[in-house]
Design an enzyme around this catalytic site. Structure first.
Site, PDB file in Angstrom:
ATOM      1  N   ASN A  59       4.836   3.476 -13.994  1.00 15.33           N
ATOM      2  CA  ASN A  59       3.794   3.359 -14.134  1.00 15.33           C
ATOM      3  C   ASN A  59       3.673   3.439 -15.959  1.00 15.33           C
ATOM      4  O   ASN A  59       4.257   4.194 -17.006  1.00 15.33           O
ATOM      5  CB  ASN A  59       2.929   4.804 -13.515  1.00 15.33           C
ATOM      6  N   CYS A  70      -0.747   1.428 -12.670  1.00  8.42           N
ATOM      7  CA  CYS A  70       0.987   1.052 -11.722  1.00  8.42           C
ATOM      8  C   CYS A  70       1.913   0.749 -11.458  1.00  8.42           C
ATOM      9  O   CYS A  70       1.768  -0.158 -12.508  1.00  8.42           O
ATOM     10  CB  CYS A  70       0.405   1.977 -10.249  1.00  8.42           C
ATOM     11  N   GLU A  72       3.458  -0.489  -9.259  1.00 10.61           N
ATOM     12  CA  GLU A  72       3.596  -1.460  -8.068  1.00 10.61           C
ATOM     13  C   GLU A  72       2.840  -2.694  -8.951  1.00 10.61           C
ATOM     14  O   GLU A  72       3.580  -3.357  -8.712  1.00 10.61           O
ATOM     15  CB  GLU A  72       2.410  -1.215  -7.142  1.00 10.61           C
ATOM     16  N   CYS A 104      -1.854   3.267  -4.411  1.00  7.97           N
ATOM     17  CA  CYS A 104      -3.609   3.450  -4.796  1.00  7.97           C
ATOM     18  C   CYS A 104      -3.804   2.176  -3.573  1.00  7.97           C
ATOM     19  O   CYS A 104      -3.793   1.000  -3.052  1.00  7.97           O
ATOM     20  CB  CYS A 104      -4.168   3.807  -6.446  1.00  7.97           C
TER      21      CYS A 104
HETATM   22  O1  DUR Z   1       1.523   4.678  -6.166  1.00 10.42           O
HETATM   23  C1  DUR Z   1       1.405   4.975  -7.518  1.00 10.42           C
HETATM   24  C2  DUR Z   1       0.229   6.191  -7.363  1.00 10.42           C
HETATM   25  C3  DUR Z   1       0.507   7.432  -8.928  1.00 10.42           C
HETATM   26  N1  DUR Z   1       0.837   6.187  -9.246  1.00 10.42           N
HETATM   27  C4  DUR Z   1       0.299   6.042 -10.837  1.00 10.42           C
HETATM   28  C5  DUR Z   1      -1.075   6.463 -11.970  1.00 10.42           C
HETATM   29  C6  DUR Z   1      -1.215   7.461 -12.710  1.00 10.42           C
HETATM   30  O2  DUR Z   1      -0.174   7.060 -13.977  1.00 10.42           O
HETATM   31  C7  DUR Z   1      -0.475   8.357 -12.309  1.00 10.42           C
HETATM   32  C8  DUR Z   1      -0.949   9.394 -11.999  1.00 10.42           C
HETATM   33  O3  DUR Z   1      -1.955   8.677 -10.503  1.00 10.42           O
HETATM   34  O4  DUR Z   1       0.859   8.043 -11.624  1.00 10.42           O
HETATM   35  C9  DUR Z   1       1.359   5.047  -9.647  1.00 10.42           C
HETATM   36  O5  DUR Z   1       2.131   4.109 -10.391  1.00 10.42           O
HETATM   37  N2  DUR Z   1       1.659   4.610  -7.859  1.00 10.42           N
HETATM   38 ZN    ZN Z   2      -1.529   1.819  -7.839  1.00  9.29          ZN
END
Ligand code: DUR
Ligand code: ZN
Length: 159
Positions: A59, A70, A72, A104
């Site tokens: 992220n 994120c 992903e 998400c």
């Molecule tokens: O599956 C997920 C869930 C959350 N986040 C990140 C988004 C944000 O930077 C932090 C908190 O939500 O985590 C991801 O990268 N992937």
């Molecule tokens: Zn996401």
């Protein structure tokens, strides 16, 4: 648990848990690069293509909060921009001990663009996984076919 040596076929079961190797290990590695000064919630992802390449993502947050991306989606953008569109699986890792990190809604839709019948591995900190398909995470979805496209997996160079 005893360490396991030698080549392991992907995916494999151990101590009652499902592990994907090497992409599950790679998602945990990718987490170390997470840029998350605002949430302090580190996430890593590792995407395995049909031809066996692995791309990672973390992220990447921003002072303008809503611009954060994120892990992903970072991984998917990296793999697509390297010319791959056919995916076997994505593994997701976070620091959550008690819960399997779950993508998400936005990331589920991003995954679905490239097909619904590939795998998502939701992991806990101890490396244990739950395996789900993109379809299970995003049932009755809207996708490229709804716009008259064949699918999102067409070879690069075609539009
Ligand atoms: O599956 C997920 C869930 C959350 N986040 C990140 C988004 C944000 O930077 C932090 C908190 O939500 O985590 C991801 O990268 N992937
Ligand atoms: Zn996401």
């Amino acid at each position: 648990p005893k360490p396991v040596h030698g080549m392991l076929k992907w995916p494999y079961r151990l101590h009652g848990h499902l592990f994907i190797s090497p992409s599950s290990a790679r998602s945990a590695e990718a987490k170390a690069f997470a840029y998350c000064p605002y949430s302090r919630f580190r996430v890593g992802a590792a995407l395995l293509t049909k031809d066996g390449a692995i791309f990672t993502g973390c992220n990447v947050e921003n002072a303008c909060n809503n611009l954060g991306i994120c892990a992903e989606r970072t991984a998917i953008a990296k793999v697509v921009s390297a010319g791959h569109r056919e995916f076997k699986a994505i593994a997701i890792a976070s620091d959550l001990r008690e819960q399997f990190i779950s993508p998400c809604g936005g990331c589920r839709q991003f995954m679905r663009e490239f097909g619904s019948s590939w795998n998502v591995y939701l992991s806990k900190l101890d490396g244990s996984h739950v395996e789900m398909t993109v379809r299970e995470l995003l049932p009755r979805s809207f996708g490229p076919d709804d716009l008259g496209m064949e699918k999102g997996n067409s070879t690069p160079s075609k539009l």
